[in-house]
Motif scaffolding. Structure first.
Motif, short mmCIF file in Angstrom:
data_model
loop_
_atom_site.label_atom_id
_atom_site.label_comp_id
_atom_site.label_asym_id
_atom_site.label_seq_id
_atom_site.Cartn_x
_atom_site.Cartn_y
_atom_site.Cartn_z
N ASN A 1 45.59 34.96 45.33
CA ASN A 1 46.54 36.00 44.95
C ASN A 1 45.80 37.32 44.72
O ASN A 1 44.56 37.38 44.86
CB ASN A 1 47.34 35.57 43.70
CG ASN A 1 46.45 35.30 42.50
OD1 ASN A 1 45.52 36.05 42.21
ND2 ASN A 1 46.73 34.21 41.80
N GLY B 1 45.04 38.80 42.15
CA GLY B 1 44.10 38.80 41.03
C GLY B 1 42.81 38.06 41.29
O GLY B 1 41.78 38.37 40.67
N ASN B 2 42.82 37.07 42.18
CA ASN B 2 41.60 36.27 42.35
C ASN B 2 40.88 36.51 43.68
O ASN B 2 39.78 36.01 43.90
CB ASN B 2 41.89 34.77 42.16
CG ASN B 2 42.92 34.22 43.16
OD1 ASN B 2 43.04 34.72 44.26
ND2 ASN B 2 43.65 33.18 42.75
N ASP C 1 52.15 41.59 47.52
CA ASP C 1 50.78 41.31 47.06
C ASP C 1 49.80 41.18 48.22
O ASP C 1 48.60 41.34 48.03
CB ASP C 1 50.71 39.94 46.36
CG ASP C 1 51.39 39.93 45.03
OD1 ASP C 1 52.27 40.78 44.83
OD2 ASP C 1 51.04 39.06 44.22
N TYR D 1 41.43 44.16 49.06
CA TYR D 1 40.55 43.86 47.92
C TYR D 1 39.28 44.70 48.04
O TYR D 1 38.83 45.02 49.15
CB TYR D 1 40.22 42.36 47.89
CG TYR D 1 39.08 41.99 48.78
CD1 TYR D 1 39.27 41.82 50.14
CD2 TYR D 1 37.80 41.88 48.27
CE1 TYR D 1 38.21 41.53 50.98
CE2 TYR D 1 36.72 41.57 49.10
CZ TYR D 1 36.93 41.41 50.44
OH TYR D 1 35.89 41.14 51.27
#
Ligand code: PGA
Length: 251
Positions: free
Chosen positions: A214, A216-217, A240, A247
């Motif tokens: 996701n 966040g990771n 997302d 990222y």
């Protein structure tokens, strides 16, 4: 340096109109400069995705194909049908196909051969079940699956293949492997490739992590030395996905 590759696996989601509006909202926001981005869509969305993504530097992939060229295989799709449609990548041996549709290491191997011969990039999935992890045989399982999938595949084809390490217990569960668990399994897969094909092949092949990736990771997982990006399921059909693709590779 291996170029990162981030692929979305839409699974059995998105009608054509849903696909078109989703991509329209997302496509301008994806960083495709120093990373490969692939949307693996249902067959009926291939043309929609290709036209919505035209000129955006994003690849369109399929989620399965048959290993025969043509014939009496009702419901199946051939490699030539995919390449002719404009598809460049194909997921092979996803655990859901192994679990629900009877795919075996043997059929996976045949599909890898066919995909490479057709000029498609296979995204070959391997990964252990929870029971296998708890029995301490994760490394053996992923090495064995990798070796069986690549049986008699020429080195040149192997170097272009993408392997997705997807622990079954992490798929769709929200339970992501830790960065260390994912790194360890991806490193074992790379060592298996080195044993079969040499260090240069192991250095070239890209290995993704998949399983509840996701926004966040993603950065921490993709920052691990042997993880070259991700295969993303649930989060690939949400906005997302742009954050995952974009990222920050500098951490
Ligand atoms: P998930 O799926 O991201 O929803 O866990 C990953 C996959 O099945 O490829």
């Amino acid at each position: 340096m291996r170029k990162k590759i981030i692929a979305g696996n839409w699974k059995m989601n998105m009608t054509r109109s849903e696909a078109a509006s989703f991509i329209e909202g997302l496509s301008g926001k994806l960083n495709t400069k120093d990373r490969d981005v692939v949307f693996c869509v249902p067959f009926t969305d291939i043309f929609t995705a290709l036209s919505a993504l035209a000129g955006k530097g994003v690849y369109v992939g399929a989620q399965n194909m048959h290993y025969e060229d043509s014939g009496a295989f009702t419901g199946e799709i051939s490699a030539a049908m995919l390449t002719d449609a404009g598809v460049t990548h194909v997921i092979i041996g996803h655990s859901e196909r192994r679990q629900y549709f009877g795919e075996t290491d043997e059929t996976v191997n045949k599909k890898v051969h066919k995909a490479i011969n057709a000029g498609l990039t296979p995204i070959l999935c391997v990964g252990e079940s929870l029971a296998q992890r708890e029995s301490g045989i994760t490394e053996e399982i992923v090495r064995m699956q990798t070796k069986m999938a690549l049986l008699n595949v020429a080195k040149e084809g192997v170097m272009k293949t993408v392997i997705a390490y997807e622990p079954i217990w992490a798929i769709g569960t929200g339970r992501t492997a830790t960065d260390e668990q994912a790194q360890e399994a991806c490193a074992s897969i790379r060592r298996a490739v080195a044993g079969l094909y040499g260090e240069d092949a192991a250095d070239a092949i890209r290995i993704q992590y998949g399983g509840s990736v996701n926004a966040g990771n993603a950065a921490a997982l993709f920052g691990m030395p042997d993880i070259d990006g991700g295969l993303v399921g649930g989060a690939s059909i949400k906005n997302d996905f742009a954050q995952i693709v974009n990222y920050d590779s500098k951490g």
